[in-house]
Enzyme design. Sequence first.
Site, PDB file in Angstrom:
ATOM      1  N   GLY A 157      -0.312  -5.465  10.472  1.00 55.92           N
ATOM      2  CA  GLY A 157       0.727  -4.459  10.638  1.00 55.92           C
ATOM      3  C   GLY A 157       0.744  -3.501   9.469  1.00 55.92           C
ATOM      4  O   GLY A 157      -0.142  -3.506   8.599  1.00 55.92           O
ATOM      5  N   GLY A 160       6.115  -0.183   4.395  1.00 51.46           N
ATOM      6  CA  GLY A 160       6.265   0.902   3.440  1.00 51.46           C
ATOM      7  C   GLY A 160       5.299   0.788   2.278  1.00 51.46           C
ATOM      8  O   GLY A 160       4.881   1.783   1.689  1.00 51.46           O
ATOM      9  N   GLY A 191       2.229  -0.540   2.487  1.00 53.74           N
ATOM     10  CA  GLY A 191       0.880  -0.287   2.966  1.00 53.74           C
ATOM     11  C   GLY A 191       0.519  -1.284   4.048  1.00 53.74           C
ATOM     12  O   GLY A 191       1.364  -2.055   4.514  1.00 53.74           O
ATOM     13  N   VAL A 246      -0.993  -4.594   6.033  1.00 55.37           N
ATOM     14  CA  VAL A 246      -1.041  -6.031   5.774  1.00 55.37           C
ATOM     15  C   VAL A 246      -2.159  -6.627   6.621  1.00 55.37           C
ATOM     16  O   VAL A 246      -2.269  -6.335   7.814  1.00 55.37           O
ATOM     17  CB  VAL A 246       0.299  -6.712   6.117  1.00 55.37           C
ATOM     18  CG1 VAL A 246       0.241  -8.201   5.803  1.00 55.37           C
ATOM     19  CG2 VAL A 246       1.443  -6.053   5.368  1.00 55.37           C
ATOM     20  N   ASP A 279      17.092  -5.162   0.481  1.00 58.18           N
ATOM     21  CA  ASP A 279      16.471  -4.752   1.748  1.00 58.18           C
ATOM     22  C   ASP A 279      16.357  -5.944   2.699  1.00 58.18           C
ATOM     23  O   ASP A 279      15.323  -6.148   3.334  1.00 58.18           O
ATOM     24  CB  ASP A 279      15.098  -4.138   1.499  1.00 58.18           C
ATOM     25  CG  ASP A 279      14.607  -3.316   2.691  1.00 58.18           C
ATOM     26  OD1 ASP A 279      15.460  -2.880   3.494  1.00 58.18           O
ATOM     27  OD2 ASP A 279      13.388  -3.114   2.824  1.00 58.18           O
TER      28      ASP A 279
END
Length: 679
Positions: free
Chosen positions: A369, A372, A374, A376, A487
């Site tokens: 995937g 934010g 970068g 994975v 977050d």
Amino acid sequence: MASVLVLCLCSTQTLILILLFHSLLLVGVKAQMQVNPLYYDCSMPNNYSERSKFQSNLNRLLYRSLYNNGSDFIYTKASEGEDPDKVYGLFLCRGDVVPKDCKNCIDVARERIQRECPLKKQAIIWFDECLVRYSNVSFASMLDTSVSRILYNTQNVSRPEQFMGNLSAMFDNVITQAITVNLNLKYADNSDEINDFQRLYGMVQCLPDLSAVDCVTCLKTAFSQMSITLFDTKIPTGVRVLHASCNLRYELYQLLTSLPPLTIQGNEDQGKNTSKTKLISIIIGVTLAILAVVLAGTCFYLLKRRRRIEKERNEKSQELQLLDIIGETFDENDDFGSEKKGRSREFPVVKLDLIRAATQNFSEENKLGEGGFGPVYKGTLPYGITIAIKRLSRTSGQGLKEFKNEVVLIARLQHRNLVRLLGCCLEGIEALLIYEFMPNKSLDFFLFESRENKILDWRQRLHIIKGIAKGILYLHEDSRLRIIHRDLKASNVLLDKDMNPKISDFGMAKMFNGNQREANTNRVVGTYGYMAPEYAMEGLFSTKSDVFSFGVLLLEIVSGRKNNSYVSEYGQSLLNFAWKLWREGHGLELMDPCLSQSCVTTEITECIHIGLLCVQQDPADRPTMSSVVFMLENDTKTLPQPSQPAFSIGRLAVRSAEPQSNDQLCSVNEVTLSILSPR
């Protein structure tokens, strides 16, 4: 001939002296190992008071319950006292240790653990022959890899690739033995011949009451850590990995106490001269062999010295970059700045070539995937070890700062409900983070995908809620740092193979020092729908900001609906809709219809109640995470009545729909919200 005999006799006497000295040295080393522990950990902040009930229970545990069983068993677990001063403990001796040595080791360990960890409610200490652990929280039969240590020799093997093959085969063998042949002890040792002159010795051990599956998981995790750290052109001749639930070790010499006799048997029927001739031949042969080895080693050293120095410089460059990152992240007055060098050396730095091979050169097939930070990727190390790799995007404006946060913070955090960072790579233009692989993706996949949400019944959802709460509590109160995640959301909660939740993505986390309770910022980062109003509007954040995010997440888990996209038939957000139903006495209507067959109405009602307490407008009215965990774990008869939730998020949505000037409100992937507001 006479001079030769004199030389022979002198050499014989010298040889005897050398052997005696060597024996004394071995005895001294063994005694020293009994005095000095391999490692100990008492980093948890919980303390007890002098002359308290807890201290009395701890003394009874160490000096009676555990010590008295040392001469009869290699493993004992016990407890003393009653809650809240109850103490749990265990000892585990190495599988080959005789009872007398086991009891002696426990005797040393119980004294040393109190000296090294004074007034600590949780501590563990490892010696060569035993480990001793105690805690104010029960840990019986539970897999625990949160505390780990890798110890290794300074010398390296000569053929690393061949050696890794032998090492993997041997550990596969002994792990299988430990859970089959020695199932009750969970211990096994073995040796394999590497070549005509060397053997490889290895051993593994788990806590005997650990299940076979957890034992294999623990040992595979230890082997994975060892492989990531050592899979390089330089592999030490000996390594041991210490976990609270298991340990493993390999050496190129005999590990166990049953050492072979150090004597040479001869034929007594032969004459005196024949014996002397044999002795002369042996001495001359050994001397010539030693000289040949020394000369060959010297030549090899001189030829390879320059190349080795250049290679070591290249290898140290990654560590220097890591030290620079940690140095920039911590202020000079930071309590943790003084330990950055030692910590970085404990943290595995992985070779880029290894990661390229594991991900098939970052192929699209291995891509899991995009975040934010970068992309994975999924990677598979040699011998089947699976990892996840975050790759810093070259276009990510905040990527390097998030990379620093991850390395500095998560490398110091160890908890079963936090994702584990296994290593990092800084090589050329690449910045990579290596994590344990989570096969069940993230929580949002199961909550908000209509075809998948039926998989999570109420038992599993409640287990996930409690796990997330304990993970946040650890960040806020129980870790060596006080961390505000900032977050917390469903997509940042990963699920392992057993659906245990693990909080991830610490790129936006903030560390508080000392007694600091809140802070403010001009740069608000987070995710729309989960941010507390005081943070979104004023830049103020604290532990209560995470409590708000947890409350939103809890209501999402119960309802199966996403807060930042859900609008009821009355045009209300999820929080507003939940409050309306609660106030009218119809709270259960918020429940996900998929839970109708598995729900426990009292538990669901209580979770909705707790969620509404967490999302109240005033941060002072919201409970702490320790209170949240207590309410979730106990059948609380009366809970405080919640006040109306914060609805400033809804106003924020209207404002953020029309961004002004050039202020970028959302990142490209519409996950991270960055609001710039004048102060």
